[in-house]
Write a protein that holds these residues in place. Structure first.
Motif: not given
Length: 314
Positions: A82, A85, A88
């Motif tokens: 998580a 992500t 990113l």
């Protein structure tokens, strides 16, 4: 349970992760911004959802069950994915931006890092810094901190460690004290002086010294004031209470102003707190730009400053 039923307990997984890592509902609740009772309810909901007990609760401590140990590993993987992500945008962004959470010991944060962070913020207007001032060892993975500065002789395994600078203590005393008391030409002379030490550990009043061409020396010191706060010891020395061991960086301004003078400057003081300051962070294939530029800034600035020091008591 359906194929997407895990979506209903994702927050509970995060709560369980923090409770298991910190070993306390209260500590996890503080970190997550909830009450301990709410954290306990979330863990119970997760146990009901998976159909097995994950934590054994007693009045003194929490203990992972065998299933809880495996669940903890899975939840860590989930949290890491998580976070990856969420990072990113940073990884693929040309310009560093966002919040960096940086932890460091109190004295080091105030005297060394704080001025450098101010310069960093001026240089990178899209990066924010949260300075977390703690003398205890912070685990960046468990506590959600991006970067941790630790003063040690051996960086911990499992984290990337970039060396910032050497740390050391020196001895200082007020000119008035030195003028009124016997000269100090050798470490053994300190036995006749008032010496201001940390007092955190049993042997903190055993001061050790090294000098090329001389036998190592150790002297048991005593003094009228013992404090595990380096700024307090420095102020006591400036007040004429005796010879203080303080971090080199802490004494720099007082030395320049003539408020204190070095004592036994040709001897290396071998206290319990020495080594190097390291900046630590979790290993990853990518280091997000906001963290990378702060790491590089601190390494560049501190790599040119020579030897400084800090103690564990701030």
């Amino acid at each position: 349970m359906g194929p997407n039923s895990f979506l209903q307990v994702l927050p509970e997984m995060v709560t369980f992760l923090r409770v298991a890592e910190l070993g306390s509902f209260s500590a996890a609740a503080d970190l997550l911004g909830m009450t301990p009772s709410a954290a306990s309810r979330q863990v119970k909901r997760l146990e009901k959802a998976v159909g097995v007990q994950l934590l054994q609760r007693t009045t003194r401590r929490l203990r992972l069950t065998e299933a809880g140990t495996e669940a903890l590993a899975r939840c860590r993987e989930l949290a890491a994915a998580a976070q990856g992500t969420m990072d990113l945008a940073q990884r693929f962004s040309a310009a560093p931006r966002g919040l960096v959470r940086l932890s460091a010991p109190k004295a080091f944060a105030r005297r060394v890092l704080h001025p450098l962070v101010l310069g960093f913020l001026a240089r990178y207007p899209e990066v924010d810094v949260q300075m977390i001032v703690e003398d205890r060892d912070i685990d960046p993975i468990r506590e959600g901190v991006d970067l941790v500065v630790r003063l040690t002789t051996e960086p911990p395994e499992g984290l990337v460690a970039r060396r910032l600078m050497a740390v050391a203590h020196i001895l200082v005393a007020a000119p008035s004290y030195l003028g009124e008391h016997a000269a100090i030409g050798h470490p053994r002379d300190l036995a006749e002086h008032s010496c201001l030490s940390l007092g955190e550990h049993e042997r903190d009043n055993h001061w050790r010294f090294r000098k090329a061409g001389e036998d190592d020396a150790e002297v048991v010191v005593r003094g009228r004031y013992i404090a595990n706060h380096s700024e307090m010891r420095l102020e006591a020395a400036m007040a004429g209470l005796g010879v203080a061991c303080v971090p080199a960086f802490m004494a720099q301004q007082a030395l320049r102003d003539g408020k204190v003078a070095r004592v036994l400057g040709h001897w290396e003081f071998r206290g319990n707190y020495h080594g190097h300051a390291y900046i630590l962070y979790p290993p990853s294939r990518f280091t997000v730009p906001k963290c990378r530029v702060l790491i590089d800034h601190l390494v560049s600035e501190l790599g040119t400053q020579g030897v400084a020091g800090v103690d564990g008591g701030a």
